[in-house]
Scaffold this motif. Structure first.
Motif, PDB file in Angstrom:
ATOM      1  N   ARG A  10     -28.556 -15.690  13.888  1.00  0.00           N
ATOM      2  CA  ARG A  10     -27.308 -14.892  14.837  1.00  0.00           C
ATOM      3  C   ARG A  10     -28.257 -13.591  15.348  1.00  0.00           C
ATOM      4  NH1 ARG A  10     -22.155 -15.461  11.086  1.00  0.00           N
ATOM      5  NH2 ARG A  10     -21.950 -17.837  11.380  1.00  0.00           N
ATOM      6  N   ALA A  11     -28.987 -13.161  14.880  1.00  0.00           N
ATOM      7  CA  ALA A  11     -29.625 -11.874  15.294  1.00  0.00           C
ATOM      8  C   ALA A  11     -30.500 -12.171  16.527  1.00  0.00           C
ATOM      9  CB  ALA A  11     -30.363 -11.151  14.403  1.00  0.00           C
ATOM     10  N   ALA A  17     -28.810 -12.701  23.801  1.00  0.00           N
ATOM     11  CA  ALA A  17     -27.625 -12.614  24.777  1.00  0.00           C
ATOM     12  C   ALA A  17     -27.538 -10.986  25.176  1.00  0.00           C
ATOM     13  CB  ALA A  17     -26.485 -12.715  23.863  1.00  0.00           C
ATOM     14  N   GLU A  18     -28.078 -10.318  24.574  1.00  0.00           N
ATOM     15  CA  GLU A  18     -28.367  -8.819  24.916  1.00  0.00           C
ATOM     16  C   GLU A  18     -29.373  -8.782  26.294  1.00  0.00           C
ATOM     17  OE1 GLU A  18     -29.292  -6.267  21.984  1.00  0.00           O
ATOM     18  OE2 GLU A  18     -27.500  -6.583  20.790  1.00  0.00           O
ATOM     19  N   GLY A  19     -30.316  -9.558  26.095  1.00  0.00           N
ATOM     20  CA  GLY A  19     -31.453  -9.633  27.294  1.00  0.00           C
ATOM     21  C   GLY A  19     -31.032 -10.375  28.399  1.00  0.00           C
TER      22      GLY A  19
END
Length: 155
Positions: A10-11, A17-19
């Motif tokens: 998940r991390a 997802a952040e990138g």
């Protein structure tokens, strides 16, 4: 499954997802790139049409700037050579006139010497006639005795 493995997955998904870039940002970046490419194409077309003229003008100005002093110097050399030719022609004419003058002087000198010797011959002829008339002619009948220097030394 292990909770820690799921947590790690998940991390990673969150990091991914952040990138991840949003579709709106991608569209905006593509739009900017299109505009810049169109500006670049327009600039290239502008350069393509104006660059040959600019280069031609720059070359013409450079050649004109560099050739002007050379043309001036060439004209100076041409003028000096024409002046030299005129002076040489004048010298040649003066020399020819001087030569003719010397030939005329020589002809006059020859005439004077010739006339002088003719006068001497006439005087000698008169003296000889007077001597003949006066009876003072030497016995050999011809005139004075002439001895050569060599004969005189032998005696």
């Amino acid at each position: 499954m292990d909770e820690s493995a799921i947590g790690r997955a998940r991390a990673r998904l969150e990091e991914a997802a952040e990138g991840r870039v949003e579709p709106g940002e991608v569209d905006a970046a593509l739009e900017r790139a299109r505009r810049q490419v169109e500006e670049l194409a327009e600039l290239a077309a502008n350069l393509e049409s104006t660059l040959p003229g600019r280069v031609e003008d720059a070359v013409r100005d450079g050649v004109r700037t560099e050739a002007k002093p050379i043309a001036r110097q060439l004209a100076e050399v041409r003028g000096l050579s024409n002046q030299t030719i005129r002076r040489l022609e004048r010298l040649e004419g003066d020399l020819l006139a001087e030569r003719h003058s010397r030939v005329d002087d020589l002809a006059l000198l020859v005439d004077r010497i010739t006339s002088g010797w003719k006068g001497v011959d006439q005087r000698l002829a008169r003296l000889e006639r007077k001597l003949e008339q006066s009876g003072r002619v030497p016995a050999n009948g011809g005139g004075a005795m002439v001895y050569r220097m060599e004969e005189r030394e032998r005696r």
